[in-house]
Design an enzyme around this catalytic site. Structure first.
Site, PDB file in Angstrom:
ATOM      1  N   ARG A   1     -15.239  70.374 -21.724  1.00  0.00           N
ATOM      2  CA  ARG A   1     -15.924  69.297 -21.006  1.00  0.00           C
ATOM      3  C   ARG A   1     -17.169  68.767 -21.705  1.00  0.00           C
ATOM      4  O   ARG A   1     -17.704  67.723 -21.327  1.00  0.00           O
ATOM      5  CB  ARG A   1     -16.263  69.750 -19.577  1.00  0.00           C
ATOM      6  CG  ARG A   1     -15.054  69.653 -18.658  1.00  0.00           C
ATOM      7  CD  ARG A   1     -15.464  69.871 -17.222  1.00  0.00           C
ATOM      8  NE  ARG A   1     -15.637  71.287 -16.930  1.00  0.00           N
ATOM      9  CZ  ARG A   1     -16.408  71.748 -15.945  1.00  0.00           C
ATOM     10  NH1 ARG A   1     -17.107  70.908 -15.194  1.00  0.00           N
ATOM     11  NH2 ARG A   1     -16.493  73.039 -15.722  1.00  0.00           N
TER      12      ARG A   1
ATOM     13  N   GLY B   1     -22.389  83.378 -23.016  1.00  0.00           N
ATOM     14  CA  GLY B   1     -23.197  82.660 -24.002  1.00  0.00           C
ATOM     15  C   GLY B   1     -23.652  81.296 -23.536  1.00  0.00           C
ATOM     16  O   GLY B   1     -24.526  80.689 -24.152  1.00  0.00           O
TER      17      GLY B   1
HETATM   18  C1  UD1 Z   1     -16.007  83.068 -14.981  1.00  0.00           C
HETATM   19  C2  UD1 Z   1     -15.591  84.103 -13.927  1.00  0.00           C
HETATM   20  C3  UD1 Z   1     -15.970  83.588 -12.538  1.00  0.00           C
HETATM   21  C4  UD1 Z   1     -17.463  83.302 -12.479  1.00  0.00           C
HETATM   22  C5  UD1 Z   1     -17.854  82.350 -13.588  1.00  0.00           C
HETATM   23  C6  UD1 Z   1     -19.346  82.220 -13.648  1.00  0.00           C
HETATM   24  C7  UD1 Z   1     -13.614  85.138 -14.879  1.00  0.00           C
HETATM   25  C8  UD1 Z   1     -12.137  85.227 -14.804  1.00  0.00           C
HETATM   26  N1  UD1 Z   1     -14.184  84.297 -14.022  1.00  0.00           N
HETATM   27  O1  UD1 Z   1     -15.224  81.914 -14.708  1.00  0.00           O
HETATM   28  O2  UD1 Z   1     -15.637  84.546 -11.565  1.00  0.00           O
HETATM   29  O3  UD1 Z   1     -17.790  82.762 -11.201  1.00  0.00           O
HETATM   30  O4  UD1 Z   1     -17.423  82.825 -14.870  1.00  0.00           O
HETATM   31  O5  UD1 Z   1     -19.708  81.282 -14.597  1.00  0.00           O
HETATM   32  O6  UD1 Z   1     -14.233  85.827 -15.637  1.00  0.00           O
HETATM   33  N2  UD1 Z   1     -14.713  83.112 -22.737  1.00  0.00           N
HETATM   34  C9  UD1 Z   1     -14.281  83.738 -23.877  1.00  0.00           C
HETATM   35  N3  UD1 Z   1     -12.956  83.909 -24.079  1.00  0.00           N
HETATM   36  C10 UD1 Z   1     -12.023  83.487 -23.188  1.00  0.00           C
HETATM   37  C11 UD1 Z   1     -12.468  82.836 -22.027  1.00  0.00           C
HETATM   38  C12 UD1 Z   1     -13.831  82.668 -21.815  1.00  0.00           C
HETATM   39  O7  UD1 Z   1     -15.086  84.138 -24.715  1.00  0.00           O
HETATM   40  O8  UD1 Z   1     -10.845  83.681 -23.471  1.00  0.00           O
HETATM   41  C13 UD1 Z   1     -16.140  82.957 -22.525  1.00  0.00           C
HETATM   42  C14 UD1 Z   1     -16.580  81.507 -22.430  1.00  0.00           C
HETATM   43  O9  UD1 Z   1     -16.971  81.022 -23.694  1.00  0.00           O
HETATM   44  C15 UD1 Z   1     -17.760  81.604 -21.476  1.00  0.00           C
HETATM   45  C16 UD1 Z   1     -17.421  82.784 -20.592  1.00  0.00           C
HETATM   46  O10 UD1 Z   1     -16.454  83.528 -21.283  1.00  0.00           O
HETATM   47  O11 UD1 Z   1     -18.965  81.885 -22.150  1.00  0.00           O
HETATM   48  C17 UD1 Z   1     -16.900  82.382 -19.229  1.00  0.00           C
HETATM   49  O12 UD1 Z   1     -15.737  81.643 -19.390  1.00  0.00           O
HETATM   50  P1  UD1 Z   1     -15.342  80.449 -18.448  1.00  0.00           P
HETATM   51  O13 UD1 Z   1     -14.056  79.901 -18.865  1.00  0.00           O
HETATM   52  O14 UD1 Z   1     -16.493  79.529 -18.335  1.00  0.00           O
HETATM   53  O15 UD1 Z   1     -15.142  81.262 -17.082  1.00  0.00           O
HETATM   54  P2  UD1 Z   1     -15.057  80.628 -15.667  1.00  0.00           P
HETATM   55  O16 UD1 Z   1     -13.702  80.106 -15.451  1.00  0.00           O
HETATM   56  O17 UD1 Z   1     -16.194  79.728 -15.459  1.00  0.00           O
END
Ligand code: UD1
Ligand code: CA
Length: 466
Positions: free
Chosen positions: A16, A109
């Site tokens: 986004r 991060g």
């Molecule tokens: C996640 C949580 C959610 C919480 C929210 C808070 C999970 C499944 N859900 O959701 O409960 O309310 O954060 O912000 O954990 N990332 C990786 N590798 C991946 C996927 C994500 O490194 O394969 C990192 C992203 O860069 C980011 C963080 O993990 O820094 C969170 O990922 P994001 O996709 O934003 O999680 P949400 O769906 O927001």
């Protein structure tokens, strides 16, 4: 004290943001999101910091190594997550780098404003034996994982996309921060599955595993929402920037600094202020800036890496950037409007620098004045010197820079060129329009320009009749 490992998840795409720059490298208050997190983590005395990278991994790792070096800190451990199959999968990649004992603190991060005290509280709540989650109440919880409870007891976290209508109405959400005993984390992670709405390995599913296995789960609430807000879009980045700036403005005002409008103030670094400092609207401060007692900053100034002494007045639209070298402005000096001070500008007390005057790597001693349209580069200017409008130092010969020395009480007329290296002797005068290439003796008047010729009764050309 519990030994702490830290895992920072930074592999996500940040779709986004619609940017070529990896999301965690976007800047808030002049520092990358991930740099904010790293700086906070530095206060935790963790035994190991692991950063999970994926999208833009090389760029993110290079940036992190650069900051570590600049700050004299140890480089974090990088683990790559490719492809990105969810937050649980991200932490799985870090397992080989985790100790068998102690507690792992998991951070995002892209959540820059988390505070060390909150993280310490989270670790303490885990007591080295329980799963501790950081939660927050949100008026609009859309998109977040909801915390399911039975009475006080936490049962699970359900993601937005997997939640029922009733669950979606819950306003207590998981912030993305948790503290987990390493031994338990290593037991739970291999058991995650991806049979859910997004086909991802959810880290949040370990809550259910903890409950099933009889391990304790506690949810600690964050003191303020801004600490746990993440950045997913340019709008959220700007909103967080404003919230952060307002917080900085408030704390300066609490310390007595008078900001004309806290909503029109930006600090991208550190600002130290004495008593009775006044800052008008739309000023930006970067790097390290200090303002002494009674300093006044006019509207629309940009000031970076400078130290401004007591009683100095910086008029509107002035640009000061000391970069690595710094800029110093002496007591009671007056600068601007529309002045430009570059690295190595060192103004003594009561110096006046006026509009459209540029100063680089030059010192001006007490009471010296350069009030209009002038350039001083690589110069040493004595006390009480008056440097005329439109005059410049020709300090660069195309290959090397040279010094100009203007001794005390010299008067340089308008529109002069001082070709460096050159010295204008004490008390001397340089006639307007002169190009000075040779040193001048103290007290001398030096004029170096074509002699004036006046022809009497000069007839100007006339238009020819048609
Ligand atoms: C996640 C949580 C959610 C919480 C929210 C808070 C999970 C499944 N859900 O959701 O409960 O309310 O954060 O912000 O954990 N990332 C990786 N590798 C991946 C996927 C994500 O490194 O394969 C990192 C992203 O860069 C980011 C963080 O993990 O820094 C969170 O990922 P994001 O996709 O934003 O999680 P949400 O769906 O927001
Ligand atoms: Ca997120």
């Amino acid at each position: 004290m519990t030994a702490i490992d830290v895992v920072i998840m930074a592999a996500g795409k940040g779709t986004r943001m619609k940017s070529r720059l990896p999301k965690v490298l976007h800047r808030l208050a002049g520092r990358a999101l991930l740099q904010h997190v790293m700086d906070t983590v530095a206060g935790l005395a963790a035994r190991r910091v692991i950063v999970v990278t994926g999208n833009g991994a090389a760029e993110v790792e290079a940036a992190l190594s650069g900051w570590a070096q600049a700050g004299g800190r140890e480089r974090p451990v990088f683990v790559r997550q490719e492809p990105q199959l969810g937050t649980g999968h991200a932490v799985q990649q870090a397992v080989p780098a985790l100790h068998d004992d102690g507690v792992t603190l998991i951070l995002n991060g892209d959540v820059p404003l988390i505070e060390a005290a909150t993280l310490q509280k989270l670790v303490a709540s885990s007591r080295g034996e329980r799963l501790a989650l950081l939660s927050v109440e949100m008026t609009d919880p859309t998109g977040y994982g909801r915390i399911l409870r039975e009475g006080d007891k936490v049962l699970a976290i359900v993601e937005q996309k997997d939640a029922t209508e009733a669950q979606r109405r819950l306003r207590e959400v998981y912030t993305g921060f948790m503290a987990v005993p390493n031994a338990l984390l290593k037991r739970w992670l291999p058991r995650l599955s991806n049979s859910n709405a997004q086909g991802e390995y959810y880290l949040t599913d370990i809550v259910q595993l903890a409950v099933e296995g009889g391990a304790g789960v506690v949810a600690v609430t964050a003191a303020d929402a801004i600490q746990v807000e993440g950045v997913n879009s340019p709008l959220q980045l700007a909103q967080l920037e404003r919230a952060f700036q307002l917080r900085q403005a408030r704390s300066l005002m609490e310390a007595g600094v008078r900001l004309a409008d806290p909503a029109r103030f930006d600090l991208r670094g550190r600002l130290d202020c004495g008593q009775d400092v006044e800052i008008d609207v739309n000023c930006i401060f970067e790097g390290r800036v200090s303002l002494g007692d009674g300093v006044t900053i006019g509207a629309n100034c940009v000031i970076a890496n400078a130290s401004i002494a007591a009683g100095a007045v910086i008029h509107p639209f002035t640009h000061i950037d000391g970069e690595k070298t710094g800029v110093r402005v002496g007591e009671q000096a007056r600068v601007g409007p529309f002045a430009r001070l570059r690295p190595g500008a060192d103004l003594g007390p009561e110096v006046h620098v006026g509009n459209f005057v540029e100063i680089k790597n030059s010192s001006l001693a007490r009471g010296a004045k350069a009030n209009h349209l002038a350039y001083l580069g690589d110069s040493v200017v004595g006390e009480r010197v008056n440097y005329g409008a439109g005059s410049i130092t020709a300090n660069y010969d195309g290959a090397n820079k040279h010094r100009t020395v203007i001794e005390d009480d010299v008067h340089v007329g308008s529109n002069c060129v001082l070709v460096a290296p050159v010295t204008i002797g004490r008390g001397g005068t340089v006639g307007g329009g002169s190009t000075i290439t040779k040193d001048t003796a103290p007290g001398a008047l030096s004029v170096a320009r074509g002699k004036q010729v006046s022809i009497a009764n000069w007839q100007r050309p006339q238009k020819k009749p048609r």
